[in-house]
Write a protein that holds these residues in place. Structure first.
Motif, mmCIF file in Angstrom:
data_model
loop_
_atom_site.group_PDB
_atom_site.id
_atom_site.type_symbol
_atom_site.label_atom_id
_atom_site.label_comp_id
_atom_site.label_asym_id
_atom_site.label_seq_id
_atom_site.Cartn_x
_atom_site.Cartn_y
_atom_site.Cartn_z
ATOM 1 N N ARG A 195 0.366 -1.537 0.309
ATOM 2 C CA ARG A 195 -0.577 -0.416 -0.079
ATOM 3 C C ARG A 195 0.836 1.015 0.211
ATOM 4 N NH1 ARG A 195 -4.801 -2.892 3.482
ATOM 5 N NH2 ARG A 195 -5.907 -4.115 1.604
ATOM 6 N N ASN A 217 -0.178 -5.942 -5.400
ATOM 7 C CA ASN A 217 -0.327 -7.728 -5.439
ATOM 8 C C ASN A 217 1.024 -8.532 -5.909
ATOM 9 O OD1 ASN A 217 -2.275 -7.042 -3.573
ATOM 10 N ND2 ASN A 217 -3.748 -7.706 -5.057
ATOM 11 N N VAL A 250 -0.006 -10.555 1.727
ATOM 12 C CA VAL A 250 0.437 -9.979 0.860
ATOM 13 C C VAL A 250 -0.302 -9.486 -0.527
ATOM 14 C CG1 VAL A 250 2.676 -9.301 -1.068
ATOM 15 C CG2 VAL A 250 2.615 -9.286 1.811
ATOM 16 N N GLY A 251 -1.201 -10.600 -1.081
ATOM 17 C CA GLY A 251 -2.175 -10.676 -2.309
ATOM 18 C C GLY A 251 -1.381 -11.554 -3.562
ATOM 19 N N ALA A 252 -0.968 -12.994 -2.646
ATOM 20 C CA ALA A 252 -0.376 -13.866 -3.518
ATOM 21 C C ALA A 252 -1.945 -14.347 -3.605
ATOM 22 C CB ALA A 252 0.305 -14.872 -3.551
ATOM 23 N N LEU A 253 -2.438 -14.904 -5.277
ATOM 24 C CA LEU A 253 -3.547 -15.277 -5.469
ATOM 25 C C LEU A 253 -3.499 -17.070 -5.992
ATOM 26 C CD1 LEU A 253 -3.172 -12.793 -8.594
ATOM 27 C CD2 LEU A 253 -4.705 -13.037 -6.199
ATOM 28 N N GLU A 266 1.302 -10.096 -11.052
ATOM 29 C CA GLU A 266 0.330 -11.054 -10.597
ATOM 30 C C GLU A 266 1.431 -12.256 -9.719
ATOM 31 O OE1 GLU A 266 -2.801 -9.828 -11.667
ATOM 32 O OE2 GLU A 266 -3.349 -9.245 -9.487
ATOM 33 N N ARG A 320 -9.304 -8.684 -11.874
ATOM 34 C CA ARG A 320 -8.850 -9.172 -10.567
ATOM 35 C C ARG A 320 -10.074 -9.131 -9.553
ATOM 36 N NH1 ARG A 320 -3.857 -5.676 -9.640
ATOM 37 N NH2 ARG A 320 -4.717 -5.371 -7.791
ATOM 38 N N ASP A 369 -10.800 -11.428 -5.197
ATOM 39 C CA ASP A 369 -10.398 -12.277 -4.404
ATOM 40 C C ASP A 369 -11.772 -12.212 -3.890
ATOM 41 O OD1 ASP A 369 -8.671 -12.733 -2.309
ATOM 42 O OD2 ASP A 369 -7.695 -10.827 -2.791
ATOM 43 N N ILE A 407 -7.548 -14.856 -9.230
ATOM 44 C CA ILE A 407 -8.225 -14.894 -7.797
ATOM 45 C C ILE A 407 -7.673 -15.444 -6.771
ATOM 46 C CG2 ILE A 407 -10.250 -16.250 -7.652
ATOM 47 C CD1 ILE A 407 -10.943 -17.274 -10.327
ATOM 48 N N GLY A 408 -8.065 -14.749 -5.386
ATOM 49 C CA GLY A 408 -7.471 -15.152 -4.801
ATOM 50 C C GLY A 408 -8.467 -15.457 -3.885
ATOM 51 N N VAL A 409 -7.333 -15.549 -2.778
ATOM 52 C CA VAL A 409 -8.358 -16.234 -1.566
ATOM 53 C C VAL A 409 -8.330 -15.951 -0.135
ATOM 54 C CG1 VAL A 409 -9.283 -18.933 -2.346
ATOM 55 C CG2 VAL A 409 -7.094 -18.759 -1.181
ATOM 56 N N SER A 410 -8.503 -14.769 -0.025
ATOM 57 C CA SER A 410 -8.625 -13.931 1.409
ATOM 58 C C SER A 410 -9.407 -14.319 2.423
ATOM 59 C CB SER A 410 -7.845 -12.649 1.261
ATOM 60 O OG SER A 410 -7.567 -12.132 0.253
ATOM 61 N N LYS A 439 -9.983 -5.116 0.328
ATOM 62 C CA LYS A 439 -9.677 -5.174 -0.592
ATOM 63 C C LYS A 439 -10.584 -4.592 -1.820
ATOM 64 C CE LYS A 439 -6.010 -8.647 -0.207
ATOM 65 N NZ LYS A 439 -5.578 -9.732 -0.711
ATOM 66 N N ARG A 493 -11.316 -1.196 -0.566
ATOM 67 C CA ARG A 493 -10.620 0.105 -1.218
ATOM 68 C C ARG A 493 -10.069 -0.151 -2.877
ATOM 69 N NH1 ARG A 493 -6.502 0.136 3.595
ATOM 70 N NH2 ARG A 493 -5.275 1.337 1.952
ATOM 71 N N GLU A 527 -9.463 -2.371 -4.691
ATOM 72 C CA GLU A 527 -7.875 -2.875 -5.193
ATOM 73 C C GLU A 527 -8.552 -4.026 -6.225
ATOM 74 O OE1 GLU A 527 -5.508 -1.332 -1.264
ATOM 75 O OE2 GLU A 527 -6.107 -3.781 -1.385
#
Lengths: 285, 319
Positions: free
Chosen positions: A129, A135, A215-218, A231, B40, B42, B69-72, B80, B83, B85
């Motif tokens: 940020r 990411n 941190v935003g790894a996918l 990414e 993007r 997530d 694709i993320g898995v938060s 995210k 914001r 993102e």
């Protein structure tokens, strides 16, 4: 029973305990690896290694995650190597022994024990940020660099400490400056140990999933990273994702991916051992 | 030397891959309209398999659109999304007020779309021969915060059940599944007793209940369907008699209150982009088939038509 027999019995007892303790670790490792290989070895083939992520377990592959892992390793090395080694040299050779340097030492050792997810949160705030890296591979690698810096610093210091003071004294006596002494005597003599430390630290980094998820790894990245700003995904995240799926075939995939990750770790440890033995042969005093 | 060889191999690998993807583009570039860019996504790991399946199929049609694709988790995803993102957010529960506030703060508007249903299955061990069904009140009695250190035995729930300890298994408190279950059963999301075995990994819960005669757990229906031999599914009585979760009872909403919808949220700024519009439409069109394939329950056709209209209306407001 006199004292001598008593002491002999104690000696035997400890040696038995020692053997048992040593074996526990090895047996657990053997069971773990055996289990994983039985489960996953049959799944490893060219399609698995070069395949993209997929909802179909039999089609899914690890290609992008594996390349992501290699990218992260290379970037993390480039970032953490110079910083860690310089800090180690400074603390051991330049810093005046006193309260301040003791404080630094204690805190660096403490940092080595901070849970990795904390580094993830730090990395998210600072690299993702504030510095605006997003990411990206760069943000992920910097976070992992922070994570392993304490290990590298400690390893560097230990290796440098092992270089006899007489070597430094001799070098100074010839009129060498401090840096010349470090460059020509201390570093070559300790480099095997430093490299081993770095590679072991990287082996830790390669297995991390938690800080990288933060941190935003996918999990799903169907393309190979093209630059440090891309990414990315890494093998541990792929494994984590597959393990939590309901279908058993994904567990097999996870086992296969764990084997690949283990192979990468073993290769790195092999390199560490090779480098250390090569460097040790070179040194002749 | 070894390192160099390794690096070389990897370069070779990536080069080959590049060639392959280039070929693909050429073959399909003519038939499909040319769309490029990246999307993007997530959020929830529960919704992830559906979105992954959609992304995989979408890529076959539009190879130049990079979907990631993320898995938060649902909550992490909304942080995210709020914001700006991410373009889309996967969610296994509706957006919370605090998350709406975050979106407002950052001037982010969005549309909520339902894409599939998931049933939460209540599970016991196969050798448990006393439980025939649970009422919602009984589940509440077991799981509510007041039950901690008090409701410890099966016969405290129904006197004819054995005088044996009850062992509870449930998803971790950060998951949308936990939020949904507590909201539906206890009445307040995120409020439950704390002395149960929690795991973010539902397969751990499966193992737990499968290996414990006095175990009781809840998790997504798909995990039961993959482990039918090791578990016993228990019907839930939401007021109209006990109902077992199944594709049918979840889809027609007779399995209440433990059927839940799965969502995607679309950022309005992102929705200006044609590739995002195509992706969302593609998602709704293919969700009936793909959600079933990955173990969830498709909604009735009318519901998908409705979601499509909601999205079309949303696009009109953007113009």
């Amino acid at each position: 029973m006199n004292n001598i027999t008593k002491n002999h019995i104690k000696d035997k007892l400890f040696s038995a305990t020692g053997i048992f303790s040593t074996l526990i670790g090895l047996i657990l490792l053997a069971v773990f690896i055996g289990d994983i290989i039985v489960e996953g070895a049959g799944r490893i083939n060219w399609d698995f290694i070069t395949g993209l992520p997929s909802r179909k377990a039999e089609k899914a592959g690890i290609y992008t995650a594996m390349i992501g892992t290699v990218w992260v390793l290379v970037l993390t090395t480039i970032i953490s190597f110079p910083i860690g080694v310089s800090a180690g040299i400074y603390l051991e050779e330049y810093a005046k022994k006193g309260r301040l340097s003791r404080l630094l030492e204690v805190n660096i050792s403490n940092l080595a024990g901070v849970p990795s997810i904390i580094y993830g949160l730090l990395g998210l705030e600072i690299f993702v940020r504030i510095l605006g890296f997003g990411n990206s591979l760069l943000a992920g690698s910097m976070t992992l660099s922070l994570l392993i810096l304490p290990i590298i610093i400690v390893a560097t210091r230990e290796s440098i400490k092992a270089v006899p003071q007489s070597i430094r004294d001799a070098s100074f006596a010839m009129g060498a400056t401090k840096w010349q002494t470090i460059q020509y005597q201390v570093l070559p003599a300790s480099f095997g140990g430093i490299l081993t430390g770095i590679i072991l630290a990287l082996s830790r980094a390669v297995g991390e999933a938690a800080p990288l998820i933060v941190v935003g790894a996918l999990a799903y990245v169907p393309f190979v990273p093209s630059s440090p700003m891309s990414e990315f995904s890494v093998l541990p995240i792929q494994i984590f994702n597959w393990i939590s799926r309901p279908q058993h075939e994904f567990l097999v995939n996870a086992a296969a991916a764990i084997i690949i990750l283990l192979i990468i770790t073993f290769i790195m440890n092999g390199i560490a051992m090779y480098l250390r033995s090569r460097w040790q042969k070179k040194i002749k005093w | 030397m070894k390192m160099k060889a390794l690096v070389k191999t990897f370069y070779l690998l990536s080069f080959t891959a590049l060639m392959f993807s280039a070929c693909k583009t050429n073959q399909q570039g003519n038939s499909a309209e040319k769309l490029a860019g990246n999307i993007r996504i997530d959020g929830s790991s529960t919704v992830y398999p559906v979105t992954e399946a959609v992304a995989e199929e979408f890529r076959a049609d539009y190879p130049d659109v990079d979907v990631t694709i993320g898995v938060s988790g649902t909550g992490g995803g909304f942080k995210k999304f709020g914001r700006g993102e991410t373009d889309l957010s996967n969610a296994s529960r509706p957006i919370k007020q605090s998350e709406i506030d975050l979106c407002n703060e950052n001037n982010i508007t969005y549309v909520e779309l339902m894409v599939a249903y998931d049933g939460l299955a209540v599970i016991v061990n196969p050798s448990n021969d006393w439980v025939d069904h649970f009422t919602v009140e009984e589940l509440k009695k077991i799981w509510e915060p007041a039950a901690q250190d008090k409701i410890m035995k099966w016969n405290q729930i129904r006197p004819e059940w054995p005088n044996e300890e009850i062992h509870l298994f449930g998803p971790g408190v950060a998951s949308g599944t936990y939020d949904y279950f507590t909201e539906a059963i206890v009445g307040q999301a995120g409020s439950s007793r704390g002395d149960f075995t929690a795991s973010e990994d539902d397969n751990v819960l499966v193992q737990g209940v499968a290996g414990d005669k006095f175990g009781l757990g809840f998790f997504g229906l798909a995990y039961y369907e993959e482990n039918m031999g090791k578990l016993k599914l228990v019907g839930v009585d939401g007021g109209n008699g006990p109902v077992l979760p199944s594709i049918e009872s979840v889809s027609n909403a007779t399995y209440t209150p433990l059927s839940r919808p799965l969502f995607i949220y679309v950022n309005s700024t992102a929705a200006h982009r044609t590739e995002v519009q195509s992706f969302v439409k593609f998602y709704i069109d293919n969700a009936p088939q793909l959600s079933k394939e990955v173990g969830y329950v498709p909604m009735p056709d009318a519901e998908y038509t409705k979601q499509k209209n909601i999205f079309d209306q949303f696009l009109k407001t953007l113009e």
